[in-house]
Design a protein around this motif. Structure first.
Motif, short mmCIF file in Angstrom:
data_model
loop_
_atom_site.label_atom_id
_atom_site.label_comp_id
_atom_site.label_asym_id
_atom_site.label_seq_id
_atom_site.Cartn_x
_atom_site.Cartn_y
_atom_site.Cartn_z
N ARG A 27 44.75 37.41 39.52
CA ARG A 27 45.46 38.69 39.57
C ARG A 27 44.72 39.82 38.87
O ARG A 27 44.99 41.00 39.12
CB ARG A 27 46.85 38.54 38.94
N THR A 28 43.77 39.48 37.99
CA THR A 28 43.13 40.54 37.19
C THR A 28 41.63 40.65 37.40
O THR A 28 41.01 41.59 36.90
CB THR A 28 43.40 40.30 35.68
N ALA A 29 41.01 39.70 38.13
CA ALA A 29 39.57 39.77 38.36
C ALA A 29 39.23 40.91 39.31
O ALA A 29 40.09 41.44 40.02
CB ALA A 29 39.06 38.44 38.90
N ARG A 30 37.95 41.28 39.35
CA ARG A 30 37.51 42.41 40.16
C ARG A 30 36.78 42.01 41.43
O ARG A 30 36.84 42.72 42.42
CB ARG A 30 36.58 43.31 39.31
N ALA A 37 38.53 35.16 47.43
CA ALA A 37 38.08 33.86 47.93
C ALA A 37 38.47 32.72 47.00
O ALA A 37 38.44 31.56 47.39
CB ALA A 37 36.57 33.87 48.13
N HIS A 38 38.82 33.04 45.74
CA HIS A 38 39.31 32.05 44.77
C HIS A 38 38.28 30.96 44.50
O HIS A 38 38.61 29.79 44.34
CB HIS A 38 40.62 31.43 45.25
N ASP A 120 29.73 37.47 41.78
CA ASP A 120 29.00 38.22 42.80
C ASP A 120 27.50 38.28 42.56
O ASP A 120 26.70 38.03 43.46
CB ASP A 120 29.55 39.66 42.88
N ASP A 121 27.09 38.61 41.33
CA ASP A 121 25.66 38.84 41.11
C ASP A 121 25.35 38.74 39.62
O ASP A 121 26.04 39.35 38.80
CB ASP A 121 25.27 40.23 41.64
N ILE A 122 24.32 37.96 39.32
CA ILE A 122 23.87 37.81 37.93
C ILE A 122 22.38 38.10 37.85
O ILE A 122 21.65 37.58 37.01
CB ILE A 122 24.23 36.39 37.41
N GLY A 123 21.90 38.96 38.75
CA GLY A 123 20.49 39.34 38.76
C GLY A 123 19.69 38.50 39.73
O GLY A 123 20.22 37.90 40.67
N ASP A 171 30.26 46.54 37.19
CA ASP A 171 31.70 46.72 36.96
C ASP A 171 32.47 45.48 37.37
O ASP A 171 33.43 45.06 36.69
CB ASP A 171 32.21 47.93 37.72
N SER A 172 32.08 44.90 38.49
CA SER A 172 32.74 43.69 38.97
C SER A 172 32.53 42.54 37.99
O SER A 172 33.48 41.82 37.65
CB SER A 172 32.19 43.33 40.35
N LEU A 173 31.30 42.37 37.51
CA LEU A 173 31.02 41.29 36.57
C LEU A 173 31.79 41.48 35.27
O LEU A 173 32.39 40.54 34.73
CB LEU A 173 29.52 41.23 36.30
N ALA A 174 31.80 42.70 34.74
CA ALA A 174 32.52 42.97 33.50
C ALA A 174 34.01 42.69 33.66
O ALA A 174 34.65 42.10 32.77
CB ALA A 174 32.30 44.42 33.06
#
Length: 626
Positions: A27-30, A37-38, A120-123, A171-174
């Motif tokens: 409910r709170t993730a970005r 997709a859970h 999503d992305d960690i570099g 922003d998504s990762l944070a």
């Protein structure tokens, strides 16, 4: 004796807390990968690092405790890691980020709440941190060994800034990390209340009872159905993104010894007092020995999985759900959870360093699903040999497909989806359509996708004829068509694009994974194929293997499949030998056709035409013989 009512209360509370943590994250993730997709899991472990909950798999606490002794932990601490080679086998690739929170009672650590998921992305060298042609883990993103991300409730802003700076989606990762840390801290408070209510000693006795119940249930109800003996089988990944496609083998030699636990108990009694010596032999005797000797050398590309750590404890819990297929009924199978109780039942033997399961740092691992998911099928296959086919045919395999580019406002975006496929036919029923091997994960809703990204989904349905023909048909995969509205790049990390999900006990293989971009067929591993505005990406995911001869399938079931669009008229005729005249079954024509089509003997395993392509023309492997 532990109060059985209290055991039920504690077990229910653990399941409730785990579900509450996952709900809070969702409910709170970005990121769409976590929120929609859970593709994440929560887990609860005790102070002895044993996994208590069993609805799903989780990572491990061992690497955190290895680097941060329990006595140094304080309330409000949050630990983080994603380093594959320093995770004791619990993390498979760098996008899987893991958060761990200790639970306290009377100032001491009594449990752990953990969450880990695919972000999503960690570099790394490509958007999404899964470069399909990587030759080194250094190309795959930012590696973080276990660190203290929060110190007594205070976030480590420097560490967070480093991680978000390395991500294309900061922003998504944070947002995801904040959601996971907060949810796990909430879960830790909930568990602390359980200890306050019933006391540490009583709750820990319940933990022992929960784990012990799993050990006994699996031993009595499941393992007892496997005849004693030694059985061998193997399956393959087909490409590694660097070398030309070939067979990368994962082999299991399974030895079944039902008296092993009794010998362990006798040894434990005779060794009473020799704790140090005994602890080194704790897993010497187990009813199941899984020997991975014969697995291929580590690949140049990113399909390796670092599984040979902590005595393979992660792999034991990862593979154990396959054993549930031996339950008396599907309903009973659904009731059986997998927690630390399965670990004493399995001994693992790993080959020397330098194989697909024992890679040497810095071998790349981002597509390790090609190996770790294939191992589920290898165990199912070797159990099928042991039990005369009383296991499902091969299931779908996970794959990531997606596009990335810039939206109308010039902002970068990444759409990556974990599309499922069909599960294998079973001895009592057809396989399930479009299931997802990651529990509770799902495809991204069309309405959300079209509102967020510059494309249109023109079809999302079942892939006709994709399920393997059989007495019980394999489940169907997805058929999805995406029309791009702006220029972008297509990406894919997918196996089973040459090889198929195998059929068993006379059942035939399902259809493999296939993607076309504007009519051009794609490989399974793609980083950046250009897709222009107006072009269509057509995705068809794998169908599950069939179980039993397709010529023994009830013609009425075949006719119903044709009516429902799951099997074509041509498929009914060629794959099942069923002659249809409109909606009517030509029973005489069907009987005559089946008599001509039925082979004199059925292969126990059918790997599909892709195996012959990669094996030099051989129709089956040596290990396929019963």
């Amino acid at each position: 004796m532990t109060d059985p009512i209290l055991v039920e209360i504690v077990e229910g509370t653990l399941a409730s807390v785990e579900k509450e943590v996952e709900t809070a994250i969702a409910r709170t993730a970005r990121s769409p990968m976590i929120r929609d997709a859970h593709d994440f899991r929560a887990g609860i472990h005790d102070a002895r690092l044993r996994k208590l909950t069993g609805r799903s798999y989780s990572a491990l606490v061992q690497p955190v405790v290895r680097d941060f002794p329990i006595e140094t932990m304080r309330p409000g601490d949050v630990y983080f890691h994603n380093d594959v080679y320093l995770s004791e086998g619990g993390i498979g690739h760098l996008p899987d980020l893991c958060v761990t929170v200790p639970v306290f009672h009377d100032g001491e650590v009594v449990a752990f709440v953990q969450a880990f998921g695919h972000h999503d992305d960690i570099g790394g060298s490509v958007p999404g941190s899964m470069p399909s042609h990587a030759r080194s883990v250094f190309e795959e993103g930012l590696m973080v060994p276990p660190i203290k991300l929060w110190d007594q409730g205070v976030p480590n802003e420097a560490a967070l800034r480093i991680m978000t700076r390395n991500s294309r989606m900061p922003d998504s990762l944070a947002g995801d990390l904040d959601a996971e840390c907060s949810a796990c801290l909430m879960g830790a408070r909930r568990l602390g209340e359980l200890f306050e209510r019933y006391g540490r000693e009583a709750v820990q006795e319940c933990f022992d009872a929960i784990i012990g119940k799993t050990t006994e249930t699996f031993r009595r109800e499941l393992l007892s159905k496997i005849p004693e003996g030694t059985y061998v089988w193997e399956d393959y990944a087909e490409h590694d993104g660097v070398d030309e496609p070939r067979l990368h083998a994962q082999r299991i030699t399974l030895t079944v010894d039902h008296a092993a636990l009794e010998r362990r108990s006798s040894r434990r009694e005779s060794d009473e007092g020799a704790n140090e010596e005994r602890s080194g032999r704790e897993h010497e005797h187990a009813p199941l020995t899984i020997d991975f000797t014969g697995t291929s050398p580590q690949a140049k590309g990113p399909i390796n999985h670092a599984g040979d750590y902590a005595d393979g404890v992660f792999l034991k819990k990862w593979l154990a759900p396959i054993l549930r297929n031996l339950a008396d009924t599907p309903e009973r199978m659904a009731e059986l959870d997998v927690n630390e109780g399965v670990v004493p039942l399995i001994k693992m033997i790993f080959p020397e360093k330098g194989t697909l399961l024992t890679p040497v740092f810095p071998a790349p691992t981002n597509a390790r699903t090609f190996v770790i998911l294939r191992l589920l099928g290898v165990l199912a296959g070797v159990l099928a040999k042991a039990t005369g086919g009383r296991m499902p045919a091969d299931q779908e395999t996970i794959r990531y497909t997606g596009v990335y580019g810039a939206d109308a406002g010039g902002q970068p975006y990444l759409m990556r989806e974990v599309l499922g496929g069909g599960s294998g036919g079973r001895w009592y029923a057809d396989g399930e359509d479009t299931i997802h091997v990651v529990p509770d994960s799902r495809n991204i809703p069309v309405e959300f996708a079209e509102a967020r990204w510059p494309f249109r989904v023109e079809r999302l349905g079942l892939a006709c004829d994709s399920g393997g023909p059989g007495t019980f048909r394999g489940g169907l995969g997805y058929d999805k068509h995406i029309r791009m509205l702006r220029d972008a790049s297509y990406m894919s990390i997918a196996d089973r694009s040459i090889l198929s999900c195998w059929g068993v006990n006379g059942g035939l293989a399902g259809r493999p994974f296939r993607v076309e971009v504007n009519g051009k067929e794609m490989d399974g591993l793609v980083d950046d194929f250009p897709v222009h505005a107006g072009e269509i990406i057509r995705i068809r995911t794998t169908g599950g293997g069939g179980w039993g001869s397709p010529y023994d399938r009830d013609p009425r079931a075949v006719a119903a499949d044709v009516r429902d669009g799951k099997v074509s008229i041509a498929g009914a005729l060629g794959d099942y030998g069923v002659v249809l005249d409109g909606d009517r079954i030509d029973e005489r024509g069907t009987a005559e056709l089946r008599a001509t089509l039925r082979p004199p003997s059925n292969r126990f395993f059918d790997r599909g035409p892709g195996y012959a392509r990669l094996s030099g023309g051989r129709p089956q492997a040596d290990v396929d013989e019963l």
